[in-house]
Design an enzyme around this catalytic site. Sequence first.
Site, short mmCIF file in Angstrom:
data_model
loop_
_atom_site.label_atom_id
_atom_site.label_comp_id
_atom_site.label_asym_id
_atom_site.label_seq_id
_atom_site.Cartn_x
_atom_site.Cartn_y
_atom_site.Cartn_z
N ASN A 34 78.19 38.70 -40.62
CA ASN A 34 77.59 39.28 -39.42
C ASN A 34 77.16 38.22 -38.43
OD1 ASN A 34 77.72 41.98 -39.73
ND2 ASN A 34 75.85 42.12 -40.93
N ASP A 586 104.31 60.80 -29.32
CA ASP A 586 103.99 61.85 -28.35
C ASP A 586 105.12 62.81 -27.94
OD1 ASP A 586 101.83 60.24 -28.61
OD2 ASP A 586 101.60 59.77 -26.49
N GLU A 789 104.32 46.99 -24.26
CA GLU A 789 104.23 48.13 -25.17
C GLU A 789 105.59 48.50 -25.77
OE1 GLU A 789 102.92 51.59 -23.08
OE2 GLU A 789 102.16 52.62 -24.86
C1 6A9 Z 1 95.64 57.79 -21.21
C2 6A9 Z 1 95.15 56.17 -19.35
C3 6A9 Z 1 95.14 54.05 -16.46
C4 6A9 Z 1 100.40 56.24 -26.87
O1 6A9 Z 1 98.54 52.83 -28.22
C5 6A9 Z 1 97.71 53.93 -28.10
C6 6A9 Z 1 98.52 55.22 -28.05
C7 6A9 Z 1 99.27 55.44 -29.36
O2 6A9 Z 1 98.35 55.69 -30.38
C8 6A9 Z 1 100.23 56.57 -29.28
O3 6A9 Z 1 100.94 56.68 -30.48
N1 6A9 Z 1 99.46 55.15 -26.93
C9 6A9 Z 1 101.20 56.34 -28.14
O4 6A9 Z 1 102.14 57.35 -28.07
C10 6A9 Z 1 98.79 54.97 -25.63
C11 6A9 Z 1 97.93 56.12 -25.22
C12 6A9 Z 1 97.27 55.85 -23.94
C13 6A9 Z 1 96.56 57.02 -23.38
C14 6A9 Z 1 96.37 56.72 -21.94
C15 6A9 Z 1 95.68 57.51 -19.74
C16 6A9 Z 1 95.37 55.87 -17.94
O5 6A9 Z 1 94.66 54.71 -17.59
#
Ligand code: 6A9
Length: 821
Positions: A34, A586, A789
Amino acid sequence: TLSKAETKFDLYAAEEPVNDEINTVSGQYSQLSNDSLLWGPYRSSLYFGIRPRIPRSLLSGLMWFNVDSYDAIGNLRHVYEQGDNMKKANWVSYDPRTGGRLVVSDQDCHIDVIIDFVKSEDGKSWGTKIKGIPHAGYEKVKTSFVWYSGLEGEGEGKDEYGNKVPERNGYLNLDNKKNVVGYDENVKLSGISEELGFFELEISKGPKSNKHPTDAKLLDPELDTSKSHHYSLTVPDDHVWKARDIFMTMLMESVKELTEKYGDIQDFPPEQAFIIRDLQNFEGNLHFVQNVFEGKCEFDIIFTNALTPEHDRITFDNIKTKADKAIKAFDKKFRQSFLLKAPYNKDKTHDVFAKEILSGLLGGLSYFYGDHLVDRNTVFDEDSFESYQLQGSSEGPHELFTLVPSRPFFPRGFYWDEGFHLLPLLRYDSDLALEVVQSWFNLIDDDGWIAREQILGPELRSKVPEQFQVQSPEIVNPPTLMLIFSELLESIQNPSTYGNINEPQQVLDYGDGKSFDKKDLGLIIIKNPEVMTDYAQKIYPKLKTHFDWFRRTQQGYIEEFDRGTNKEGYRWRGRTLTHCLASGLDDYPRVIPADIAELNVDLLSWVGVMTRSMKSIARFLNYEEDFEKYQKIEKDIVENLDNLHWSDSEKTYCDLSVDDNDENKHICHKGYISLFPFLTKLTPVDDVAKIEQFVDLISDPEELWSDYGIRSLSKSNEFYGTEENYWRSPIWIHINSLILESLQHYSRNSTPLMSKDLKQKISETYKNLRTNVVNNIIKQWKRTGFVWEQYDDKTGKAKGAKNFLGWTSTVLIIMNMDETI
Ligand code: 6A9
């Protein structure tokens, strides 16, 4: 109640908090762990923001902007934004326990901002050196730097019944001479809080070599750019994070006043117009300190806790040496943890790349605290397929210590992302991985639920569109954290898999389990199974609840398929016609029309993973009965993967549903989903026909193979590349790393049933896939300065979220894998 008179630094002796457990093995361990993790750049959504791992405490942050023109203020830097024009913005060397270096190459402000961050040995104090290095051709660039610190939790004492009482449990003061306009000296804050005790924070003016803009005539003595300026005010808790907006509002007020006094602001030199002026007579809990430089510059901020012994304190004199030491220590620890394998073991660039990836991932280590929105009413049935809107009410507050997928785009915790984040961390610092796992498991509620996405507090909510803010206890996410936890347990039985793989003798050197040395941090668990066993025993009942909740809420209507006593079949709740966020994939195509009788192959595989994890935890703890129970479930799952999800006609694994006549039908969209029994290694090693089918699917360019990695959806699929095209063709690195691991697994554990040809094919696929993936990520990193990503399957081009060190950091695992199998 503390009065100001009591706060004289030298006299103050705060009492160390009493830790009742300190004499137990796990007590000692957690104390040490910690302490070294108390402070950090845990406000990871900012370029640079420091806070302790304590709710409502001292928040600090850095802002900078160019002052060569009026418009440049539009590029004020504070929150790390995806759209900012940065050539690089990442930690290039960083260990959360000691510190490191962050580099931001700002192409709009024409300057590299290089930030060194170090901590004292006792973890209670820290310092940071901030350097500005102008880009070529901009040697006289003018830059304004603003540091702010604000103390939350001020004046909010609570009595024994939890009522607010007007007692001050902390404050933060600006100590410099009052009623002075601008300082030639350093600016000093001092403060006190219940958890931190007494502390000082000093913002230096930097060395004499710093230059300040002098070419313009001074319009007002209050705007002297050669001095440090400050502004103080009082803000309530939950507002300190809005420092940037507060600063801008106050600056614009000042500009307005100046205009009234001197006429058109356009006649002002911008470096003077944008200077903050004190209006609050130094009072408040939030303080801004500003310095304006011309060209190359440097200054330090030192936070000293009164408890840190003299010899351990960071000073303006020793900070440089300490920062250099931290970088060297990181290099050494990196070398001990990651062994980059051919062809990535020769070129220096690969080493630089790998260190940056790990540092950047760890730079996402964040501490969040706050409430979140939960909908406990919505039930997901036929009606919700079209669309649904969750209605949330506030629950919590909760705290979470976690890594994040992408600092500039989604700086918050995601349940299934986290398991992958911890893979590289397990090798580097297994104790820290456990800290993070523990923090997540603390969030398991009485029903066994953990929210998929952790949007804690107003700061995080401000980054998420309203329709996505609410979480539901009916909605799950792949249980990757259970997997990590069971891997941690296994690493105890097989210590050479983690930690210092180059120096296994260190790992095998078990301590006596009675005392710890700081140099062991990162390896304590592995060296002291006792600590881990203790925790495993404590958390086991909660994990059971979590496991039961997961299976209960996602149970499929398996009767439809008449499967006798084997009831292992599951359906993701919360899907719509276009999206299944729970699955994590998604927009991956699913059964249309949607039906509550649907069963999902990826979900059954994940329940398999979870079951295997429970099984291995039960074995570790010698819970014989439970072990057998999980073993039976696992067997049923493996059976039903074939019974329910294997399509003989399509020769692949598919989701299952019923048609209009209530007949079973497989809906097959070849891609990542078809690979799940393979990715999760649930397919038995002697099922050679299935293994061959997976390898064929992966290696066929008309299906999943691309020159840059395995694409998410087959080129032959009708939905390939359509609509959002998020999971409908792009390459995702964590899935590619699972594919590589599975290829390795099925090759290394092959039975005599496997033909030579197939074995040969697996090795070729493995070798080429590994280099395709890594080479492309590195190529795109060189081109853009970042990892991303996803990667396009046709061009290899990076896309999606920037500085996505979450899943993409599994590239480290891939570089660490053998070149051939
Ligand atoms: C909402 C934000 C400008 C999508 O990496 C995180 C997740 C994964 O867990 C998921 O499997 N991503 C994947 O399909 C990103 C999700 C981001 C949500 C963003 C809007 C806008 O801000």
